[in-house]
Design an enzyme around this catalytic site. Structure first.
Site, PDB file in Angstrom:
ATOM      1  N   ASP A 127      57.331 -43.081  26.416  1.00 47.05           N
ATOM      2  CA  ASP A 127      57.502 -44.497  26.147  1.00 47.05           C
ATOM      3  C   ASP A 127      58.169 -45.145  27.352  1.00 47.05           C
ATOM      4  O   ASP A 127      58.747 -44.473  28.212  1.00 47.05           O
ATOM      5  CB  ASP A 127      58.358 -44.700  24.896  1.00 47.05           C
ATOM      6  CG  ASP A 127      58.212 -46.100  24.305  1.00 47.05           C
ATOM      7  OD1 ASP A 127      57.314 -46.844  24.749  1.00 47.05           O
ATOM      8  OD2 ASP A 127      58.986 -46.449  23.397  1.00 47.05           O
ATOM      9  N   GLU A 139      55.724 -47.752  30.766  1.00 42.96           N
ATOM     10  CA  GLU A 139      55.021 -46.819  29.887  1.00 42.96           C
ATOM     11  C   GLU A 139      54.203 -45.817  30.699  1.00 42.96           C
ATOM     12  O   GLU A 139      54.196 -44.613  30.395  1.00 42.96           O
ATOM     13  CB  GLU A 139      54.127 -47.601  28.925  1.00 42.96           C
ATOM     14  CG  GLU A 139      54.909 -48.329  27.841  1.00 42.96           C
ATOM     15  CD  GLU A 139      54.107 -49.395  27.122  1.00 42.96           C
ATOM     16  OE1 GLU A 139      54.557 -49.855  26.062  1.00 42.96           O
ATOM     17  OE2 GLU A 139      53.010 -49.776  27.623  1.00 42.96           O
ATOM     18  N   ASP A 144      52.973 -44.843  21.591  1.00 49.75           N
ATOM     19  CA  ASP A 144      52.738 -46.014  20.746  1.00 49.75           C
ATOM     20  C   ASP A 144      52.180 -47.188  21.541  1.00 49.75           C
ATOM     21  O   ASP A 144      52.064 -48.296  21.012  1.00 49.75           O
ATOM     22  CB  ASP A 144      54.023 -46.423  20.011  1.00 49.75           C
ATOM     23  CG  ASP A 144      55.171 -46.753  20.959  1.00 49.75           C
ATOM     24  OD1 ASP A 144      55.024 -47.670  21.777  1.00 49.75           O
ATOM     25  OD2 ASP A 144      56.220 -46.096  20.868  1.00 49.75           O
ATOM     26  N   ASP A 181      61.469 -43.346  22.873  1.00 46.32           N
ATOM     27  CA  ASP A 181      62.037 -44.688  22.903  1.00 46.32           C
ATOM     28  C   ASP A 181      63.543 -44.628  23.139  1.00 46.32           C
ATOM     29  O   ASP A 181      64.108 -45.420  23.912  1.00 46.32           O
ATOM     30  CB  ASP A 181      61.718 -45.399  21.586  1.00 46.32           C
ATOM     31  CG  ASP A 181      62.347 -46.780  21.508  1.00 46.32           C
ATOM     32  OD1 ASP A 181      61.881 -47.686  22.225  1.00 46.32           O
ATOM     33  OD2 ASP A 181      63.302 -46.955  20.732  1.00 46.32           O
ATOM     34  N   HIS A 194      26.179 -26.366   8.755  1.00 45.67           N
ATOM     35  CA  HIS A 194      24.965 -25.612   9.090  1.00 45.67           C
ATOM     36  C   HIS A 194      24.209 -25.195   7.824  1.00 45.67           C
ATOM     37  O   HIS A 194      24.769 -25.146   6.718  1.00 45.67           O
ATOM     38  CB  HIS A 194      25.323 -24.375   9.904  1.00 45.67           C
ATOM     39  CG  HIS A 194      26.226 -23.411   9.163  1.00 45.67           C
ATOM     40  ND1 HIS A 194      25.753 -22.518   8.219  1.00 45.67           N
ATOM     41  CD2 HIS A 194      27.563 -23.228   9.207  1.00 45.67           C
ATOM     42  CE1 HIS A 194      26.745 -21.818   7.718  1.00 45.67           C
ATOM     43  NE2 HIS A 194      27.872 -22.232   8.302  1.00 45.67           N
ATOM     44  N   GLU A 212      34.058 -21.905  13.460  1.00 49.37           N
ATOM     45  CA  GLU A 212      34.686 -21.586  12.179  1.00 49.37           C
ATOM     46  C   GLU A 212      35.971 -20.786  12.398  1.00 49.37           C
ATOM     47  O   GLU A 212      36.191 -20.201  13.471  1.00 49.37           O
ATOM     48  CB  GLU A 212      33.693 -20.796  11.305  1.00 49.37           C
ATOM     49  CG  GLU A 212      34.191 -20.397   9.923  1.00 49.37           C
ATOM     50  CD  GLU A 212      34.632 -21.576   9.055  1.00 49.37           C
ATOM     51  OE1 GLU A 212      35.720 -22.099   9.331  1.00 49.37           O
ATOM     52  OE2 GLU A 212      33.912 -21.932   8.110  1.00 49.37           O
TER      53      GLU A 212
END
Length: 381
Positions: free
Chosen positions: A11, A52, A77, A126, A185, A261
């Site tokens: 930030d 930033e 953010d 922050d 699939h 998978e």
């Protein structure tokens, strides 16, 4: 061995915009959520956006120092920085262009993903930015404060990608959403018997019925005429399914490793009842915790969620605003759906996902997600 995963939260702020400015960044371990590095600096007079970007660069550099081979999930953010670094928004301001270029040189682009998070989820970065500004305005350098070690998060909030912002629809100025048409699939010889078939087994091909299902899916998707790209898991059954659709649509198949998978270890090829009889304690643990792994496997649902989230973000960045056919498996598709819903990990056990079924999720630029379809098998009737 899979590369280490780090999370960077960054930030920056300016008291006046432009005015006295500073940045803050933390690096977290991707598995535990623990803060393992901090960076902050007062940068003099600058705008919020410059601060930033400076915070992003500092966070990436800190991650590289910890592990130059790690994959890094950046969470900020600042919608502007996230969208620009993801390639979805152009960088027009001359002050931003060199900073973005510098950020891209810290780590290879394929190892860094970007995600917007609400400000309340970026409190540590922050806080550091404000500490740096306070120190700078007092005429002294920022120094890290001694802090008590944080307890491991009770429900591992950083063990998976952040849930999308709630909402039914995004404002019109966010542009066209990126749409995932998620296709499981077609059947293999193991599917009708409901046997575990993951990425560590025999990699079976489609059965005759599975090939028929793939063709029916191809017909249905061609009739809709909306798919603009095809991305598939590397497994044989998903590639065969994807290729059947891509051939009908005149598209190429792009392989994404993160869509494979789950590795079911020693359970591969076994039925649920056989696993329950042979490995009852391991099965109970697996059903009770996303961190538990199948017997002999190095991969849990938490691990799968990490890579599925990274794969999702890579696809969104590459095909922003387009409709993408994503051909995958039961576990990754259910995981993407539950993340879009912001549902808990055990919700995957409450979803039905038939062979060659279709789901659809739309992703908006502000982090909104909307599940549009689940387990549609109308094209197979």
């Amino acid at each position: 061995m899979a590369p280490r995963r780090l999370v960077v939260e960054a930030d920056g702020g300016s008291r006046g915009n432009p005015g006295p400015a500073g940045y803050g960044a933390v690096v977290r371990d991707g598995d535990t959520g623990q803060i393992i590095a901090e960076a902050a600096e007062f940068i003099g007079r600058a705008t919020n956006n410059v601060a930033e970007y400076k915070g992003l660069i500092a966070g990436l550099r800190a991650a590289r120092e910890l592990d130059p081979e790690a994959t890094v999930d950046v969470r900020m953010d600042s919608k502007l920085v996230v969208e620009q670094m993801s390639g979805r928004w152009k960088i027009k301001h001359p002050d931003m262009q060199p900073l973005a270029a510098e950020a891209r040189t810290v780590l290879p682009r394929g190892r860094v993903t970007y995600r917007w998070i609400p400000r309340e989820q970026n409190k540590d970065a922050d806080r550091l930015a404000n500490e740096a500004m306070d120190a700078g305005q007092a005429g002294r350098p920022w120094e890290p404060k001694a802090r008590p070690a944080a307890a491991p998060p009770a429900q591992e909030p950083l063990a998976e990608p952040a849930a999308p912002k709630a909402g039914w629809a995004a404002p019109a100025d966010l542009g066209t959403p990126t749409t995932f048409v998620l296709l499981r699939h077609g059947e293999t010889a193991l599917t009708p018997q409901k046997r575990f078939s993951g990425s560590g087994g025999s990699d079976p091909e489609l059965s005759e019925k599975g090939r028929w299902q793939a063709e029916r899916a191809a017909e249905a998707l061609a009739a809709r005429g909306t798919v603009q790209a095809v991305v598939s898991s590397p497994m044989r059954r998903t590639r065969q399914t994807a290729e059947a659709v891509a051939a009908r649509l005149g598209l190429e198949v792009r392989i994404e490793e993160g869509l494979r998978e789950l590795d079911f270890g020693d359970w591969e090829g076994m039925t649920f009842a056989e696993v329950q009889q042979k490995y009852p304690e391991d099965l109970d643990a697996w059903l009770g915790s996303a961190k538990a792994r199948p017997t002999g496997s190095a991969e849990s649902f938490t691990n799968l969620t990490h890579r599925a989230g990274v794969a999702r973000d890579k696809i969104i960045a590459r095909y922003a605003g387009k409709t993408v056919l994503v051909v995958s498996h039961v576990s990754p598709i259910k995981t993407l759906v539950r993340l879009a819903l912001g549902a808990p990990p055990d919700s995957v056990y409450r979803m039905e996902l038939s062979a060659a079924s279709l789901c659809a999720v739309q992703y908006y630029a502000d982090g909104n997600a909307s599940v549009r379809l689940l387990n549609d098998t109308g094209h197979l009737r």
